[in-house]
Design an enzyme around this catalytic site. Sequence first.
Site, PDB file in Angstrom:
ATOM      1  N   ASP A  71      67.175  43.742  13.685  1.00 56.65           N
ATOM      2  CA  ASP A  71      67.631  42.469  13.140  1.00 56.65           C
ATOM      3  C   ASP A  71      68.333  42.765  11.816  1.00 56.65           C
ATOM      4  OD1 ASP A  71      67.695  39.590  12.573  1.00 56.65           O
ATOM      5  OD2 ASP A  71      66.080  40.016  11.150  1.00 56.65           O
ATOM      6  N   ASP A  73      69.272  40.030   8.985  1.00 55.28           N
ATOM      7  CA  ASP A  73      68.903  39.247   7.813  1.00 55.28           C
ATOM      8  C   ASP A  73      67.457  39.475   7.396  1.00 55.28           C
ATOM      9  OD1 ASP A  73      71.442  38.318   8.080  1.00 55.28           O
ATOM     10  OD2 ASP A  73      70.894  36.328   8.805  1.00 55.28           O
TER      11      ASP A  73
END
Length: 318
Positions: A71, A73
Site C-alpha cells: 500500500d 498512503d
Amino acid sequence: MEAVCVSLWRARGKGRERERLAALAGEASAEAAVAMEAAQVATIDAVAPADGAEAPPPPAPPDLTAAAFFDVDNTMMMGASIFHFARGLASRKYFTTSDLAGFAWQQVKFRVVGREDKQGIQSSREQALSFVAGRTVDEMVAVGEEIYDELMADKIWTGTRALAQMHLDAGQRVWLVTATPVELAAIIARRLGLTGALGTVAESNDGVYTGRLVGDLLHGRAKAHAVRALAAREGLNLRRCTAYSDSQNDIPMLSVVGTAVAVNPDAGLRDVARARGWEIRDFRTGRKAARIGVPSVLGAGAVAGAVAAGIAYRRRAA
C-alpha cells in the site's frame, strides 16, 4: 415483512454491484500494471550502450512465483499521495484554493484518525475526476513527475523502502497497490526502483481522460481483486507472496497472500493483526524501525523460489 424483504433485496443488489465494480477495477488495474511493466522493459531494452561502454549487468535472477505488494498512503509514504499531488496541481492553477482546502481536510482526518473513510474516498474520487476530464494522459504524467520531486520524494518511509528492497534483493518483484491514479502510482514505483503499480484506472480515449473510472477506485476489496488478477497473469503463487498496509480497509488484500504485515497500522488493523498473528512494523516511532529481519518477512520459501534463476520473465520471452 414485505418492506423488509424489499430492503434486503435492494441491499443485496447494491452489494453485488459494488462487488462487480470492485472486480472490474481490479482487472483494469492489473491489465494496466502489466502493460506499463512491459512498456518499461521495452524502453530499457531499446536503449543501447554507448560505443565502447559495457552493457549494464543483468538483473538479479527472478523468483517468478513470489512477489510483494505495498500500500502507499501511510505505508510507503507519509500521508496521502493524492493530497501531495493535489498540492502540486493547485500550485499550477489546475484548480482553486477552496478545492485544495477540501483535500487538506481529508488529509488532516487521515493523519489524525489514521484511516480513510468511505465518504472521504468518494469525495476525493469526485474531485479527482473533475480536474482530469479533458486533459491528456501525457500531461498528467509529466506533471506527476515534477510533483513527485517537489513534494513526495522526501515523504518515503525509510523502513518500508528497506522492506521493499529486501524483496527485490531476493529476486522478487514488488508492486505498489493504491487508490491513487495508476499513472501517479507508476511514477512512485519507478522512482523507488520497484517493478510497477496497481492503481485506480481513469478511462481515456485517444490519450484524453473522459472523466469516468474503469470500475471504481482501487480501494478495499478492489485491491484484493487486483492482486488476484495480477497473480493470475504473472503466474504468482499467492501463498508465497507478501502484502503490507497500514489500514483495516486493506484487510481483504492482506488476507489473499501467504504473509501479511501491518505497517504503521491504524487501531482496527492492529487488532486484526494481533488476532491473526500478523507481523506489525511501526516506523512512526523508533521502537520497531531499527532492524529489518529477512526470515520473518520473506519466509522460508524465498530461497526455494530462487531455483527459477536464469529463467527470463515470460513476457520478455514472448
